[in-house]
Design a protein around this motif. Structure first.
Motif, PDB file in Angstrom:
ATOM      1  N   ALA A   1      32.237  41.642  50.246  1.00 45.88           N
ATOM      2  CA  ALA A   1      31.638  41.630  51.583  1.00 45.88           C
ATOM      3  C   ALA A   1      31.566  43.043  52.151  1.00 45.88           C
ATOM      4  O   ALA A   1      30.553  43.437  52.750  1.00 45.88           O
ATOM      5  N   ALA A   2      32.627  43.817  51.958  1.00 43.73           N
ATOM      6  CA  ALA A   2      32.635  45.200  52.442  1.00 43.73           C
ATOM      7  C   ALA A   2      31.567  46.033  51.736  1.00 43.73           C
ATOM      8  O   ALA A   2      30.864  46.828  52.374  1.00 43.73           O
ATOM      9  N   CYS A   3      31.404  45.841  50.435  1.00 43.55           N
ATOM     10  CA  CYS A   3      30.388  46.588  49.681  1.00 43.55           C
ATOM     11  C   CYS A   3      28.976  46.218  50.130  1.00 43.55           C
ATOM     12  O   CYS A   3      28.109  47.089  50.268  1.00 43.55           O
ATOM     13  N   ILE A   4      28.742  44.939  50.365  1.00 43.64           N
ATOM     14  CA  ILE A   4      27.417  44.502  50.811  1.00 43.64           C
ATOM     15  C   ILE A   4      27.127  45.031  52.209  1.00 43.64           C
ATOM     16  O   ILE A   4      26.016  45.503  52.488  1.00 43.64           O
ATOM     17  N   ALA A   5      28.117  44.995  53.076  1.00 39.95           N
ATOM     18  CA  ALA A   5      27.932  45.559  54.422  1.00 39.95           C
ATOM     19  C   ALA A   5      27.640  47.058  54.330  1.00 39.95           C
ATOM     20  O   ALA A   5      26.741  47.569  55.010  1.00 39.95           O
ATOM     21  N   ALA A   6      28.386  47.765  53.486  1.00 37.71           N
ATOM     22  CA  ALA A   6      28.177  49.205  53.320  1.00 37.71           C
ATOM     23  C   ALA A   6      26.776  49.494  52.786  1.00 37.71           C
ATOM     24  O   ALA A   6      26.101  50.418  53.256  1.00 37.71           O
ATOM     25  N   ALA A   7      26.332  48.705  51.814  1.00 35.38           N
ATOM     26  CA  ALA A   7      24.986  48.893  51.266  1.00 35.38           C
ATOM     27  C   ALA A   7      23.937  48.728  52.360  1.00 35.38           C
ATOM     28  O   ALA A   7      22.999  49.529  52.465  1.00 35.38           O
ATOM     29  N   GLY A   8      24.094  47.704  53.178  1.00 37.58           N
ATOM     30  CA  GLY A   8      23.150  47.482  54.274  1.00 37.58           C
ATOM     31  C   GLY A   8      23.177  48.607  55.284  1.00 37.58           C
ATOM     32  O   GLY A   8      22.115  49.038  55.778  1.00 37.58           O
ATOM     33  N   ASN A   9      24.356  49.124  55.592  1.00 38.55           N
ATOM     34  CA  ASN A   9      24.466  50.229  56.539  1.00 38.55           C
ATOM     35  C   ASN A   9      23.788  51.491  56.013  1.00 38.55           C
ATOM     36  O   ASN A   9      23.071  52.175  56.752  1.00 38.55           O
ATOM     37  N   VAL A  10      24.031  51.809  54.754  1.00 39.51           N
ATOM     38  CA  VAL A  10      23.424  53.008  54.164  1.00 39.51           C
ATOM     39  C   VAL A  10      21.910  52.845  54.109  1.00 39.51           C
ATOM     40  O   VAL A  10      21.160  53.758  54.487  1.00 39.51           O
ATOM     41  N   TYR A  11      21.442  51.690  53.651  1.00 41.69           N
ATOM     42  CA  TYR A  11      19.998  51.466  53.553  1.00 41.69           C
ATOM     43  C   TYR A  11      19.339  51.545  54.933  1.00 41.69           C
ATOM     44  O   TYR A  11      18.253  52.106  55.088  1.00 41.69           O
ATOM     45  N   ASN A  12      20.005  51.004  55.944  1.00 44.24           N
ATOM     46  CA  ASN A  12      19.477  51.070  57.304  1.00 44.24           C
ATOM     47  C   ASN A  12      19.305  52.518  57.758  1.00 44.24           C
ATOM     48  O   ASN A  12      18.292  52.857  58.376  1.00 44.24           O
TER      49      ASN A  12
ATOM     50  N   ALA B   1      23.378  53.159  48.160  1.00 44.07           N
ATOM     51  CA  ALA B   1      23.114  51.795  48.640  1.00 44.07           C
ATOM     52  C   ALA B   1      22.947  50.835  47.466  1.00 44.07           C
ATOM     53  O   ALA B   1      23.487  49.719  47.489  1.00 44.07           O
ATOM     54  N   ILE B   2      22.240  51.266  46.443  1.00 44.09           N
ATOM     55  CA  ILE B   2      22.026  50.416  45.263  1.00 44.09           C
ATOM     56  C   ILE B   2      23.347  50.143  44.548  1.00 44.09           C
ATOM     57  O   ILE B   2      23.631  49.001  44.161  1.00 44.09           O
ATOM     58  N   LEU B   3      24.165  51.175  44.383  1.00 48.52           N
ATOM     59  CA  LEU B   3      25.456  50.993  43.704  1.00 48.52           C
ATOM     60  C   LEU B   3      26.389  50.089  44.501  1.00 48.52           C
ATOM     61  O   LEU B   3      27.078  49.237  43.924  1.00 48.52           O
TER      62      LEU B   3
ATOM     63  N   LEU C   1      24.681  33.607  45.278  1.00 45.19           N
ATOM     64  CA  LEU C   1      23.464  33.282  46.023  1.00 45.19           C
ATOM     65  C   LEU C   1      23.580  33.697  47.490  1.00 45.19           C
ATOM     66  O   LEU C   1      22.613  34.207  48.077  1.00 45.19           O
ATOM     67  N   VAL C   2      24.744  33.510  48.072  1.00 42.76           N
ATOM     68  CA  VAL C   2      24.965  33.940  49.461  1.00 42.76           C
ATOM     69  C   VAL C   2      24.833  35.459  49.552  1.00 42.76           C
ATOM     70  O   VAL C   2      24.215  35.990  50.483  1.00 42.76           O
ATOM     71  N   ALA C   3      25.383  36.176  48.581  1.00 39.20           N
ATOM     72  CA  ALA C   3      25.305  37.642  48.577  1.00 39.20           C
ATOM     73  C   ALA C   3      23.861  38.113  48.427  1.00 39.20           C
ATOM     74  O   ALA C   3      23.424  39.035  49.128  1.00 39.20           O
ATOM     75  N   VAL C   4      23.110  37.486  47.534  1.00 38.66           N
ATOM     76  CA  VAL C   4      21.695  37.855  47.347  1.00 38.66           C
ATOM     77  C   VAL C   4      20.917  37.603  48.640  1.00 38.66           C
ATOM     78  O   VAL C   4      20.148  38.453  49.096  1.00 38.66           O
ATOM     79  N   PHE C   5      21.134  36.445  49.241  1.00 36.09           N
ATOM     80  CA  PHE C   5      20.458  36.098  50.494  1.00 36.09           C
ATOM     81  C   PHE C   5      20.800  37.115  51.584  1.00 36.09           C
ATOM     82  O   PHE C   5      19.924  37.586  52.323  1.00 36.09           O
ATOM     83  N   THR C   6      22.060  37.478  51.676  1.00 34.23           N
ATOM     84  CA  THR C   6      22.505  38.457  52.673  1.00 34.23           C
ATOM     85  C   THR C   6      21.848  39.812  52.439  1.00 34.23           C
ATOM     86  O   THR C   6      21.364  40.457  53.382  1.00 34.23           O
ATOM     87  N   LEU C   7      21.796  40.248  51.193  1.00 30.00           N
ATOM     88  CA  LEU C   7      21.158  41.529  50.890  1.00 30.00           C
ATOM     89  C   LEU C   7      19.669  41.516  51.203  1.00 30.00           C
ATOM     90  O   LEU C   7      19.122  42.500  51.715  1.00 30.00           O
ATOM     91  N   VAL C   8      19.018  40.398  50.937  1.00 30.89           N
ATOM     92  CA  VAL C   8      17.588  40.284  51.289  1.00 30.89           C
ATOM     93  C   VAL C   8      17.410  40.397  52.794  1.00 30.89           C
ATOM     94  O   VAL C   8      16.522  41.122  53.275  1.00 30.89           O
ATOM     95  N   LEU C   9      18.253  39.719  53.547  1.00 31.07           N
ATOM     96  CA  LEU C   9      18.161  39.811  55.014  1.00 31.07           C
ATOM     97  C   LEU C   9      18.442  41.225  55.507  1.00 31.07           C
ATOM     98  O   LEU C   9      17.750  41.722  56.412  1.00 31.07           O
ATOM     99  N   LEU C  10      19.427  41.899  54.915  1.00 24.58           N
ATOM    100  CA  LEU C  10      19.719  43.273  55.313  1.00 24.58           C
ATOM    101  C   LEU C  10      18.544  44.186  54.982  1.00 24.58           C
ATOM    102  O   LEU C  10      18.225  45.104  55.746  1.00 24.58           O
TER     103      LEU C  10
END
Length: 121
Positions: free
Chosen positions: A47-58, A89-91, A109-118
C-alpha cells in the motif's frame, strides 16, 4: 544523502505513504487479525509503495503547475529529473503490484484498480 535521493524521497510524500500503511494495519486489526504476520506487513508495504507511485506520478504530471505554485518541489527545483521520477514511479508501482500479487489474486486486482485510478487522477 545526495540531493537527488533526498528529492526522490520527498516526491514520495513519506507521511502519506505511512498513512496508507497504517490504514492497512488498522483494517487488519478491525478485521480481527491480531498479531504480526508476514501478510499484513507485505500488504502495508505494498500500500505504501502504491501510494508513493501515485504521489511521484502526480508530481510528474503537475510539474508545469508546480513551477508556478510550488517551485520548491523536487521536480521544478531541479533536484530530480522527470525521467528519474517516471522510472521511480514505475518501480514503486511494480513493487506494490508484486507485494499485492504475493498476497493473492484479489489483492492484486485491487492494487491494479487503485493504480489505474491514481493514473487517471
Amino acid at each position: 544523502m545526495s540531493k537527488t535521493l533526498a528529492g526522490l524521497f520527498r516526491l514520495t510524500r513519506p507521511l502519506n505513504c505511512g498513512i496508507a500503511a497504517l490504514s492497512v494495519l488498522v483494517g487488519a486489526v478491525t478485521a480481527g487479525l491480531l498479531g504480526p504476520s508476514a501478510e499484513i506487513a507485505v500488504a502495508a508495504l505494498a500500500a505504501a509503495c502504491i501510494a508513493a507511485a501515485g504521489n511521484v506520478y502526480n508530481d510528474v504530471r503537475d510539474v508545469g503547475i508546480d513551477r508556478i505554485n510550488r517551485p520548491d518541489r523536487p521536480l521544478p527545483a531541479g533536484e530530480v529529473g522527470p525521467r528519474m521520477a517516471r522510472v521511480t514511479a514505475i518501480l514503486l508501482a511494480a513493487a506494490g503490484l508484486a507485494g499485492s500479487g504475493w498476497l493473492g489474486l484479489l489483492p492484486l486486482l485491487v492494487a491494479v484498480f487503485t493504480l489505474v485510478l491514481l493514473y487517471l487522477y
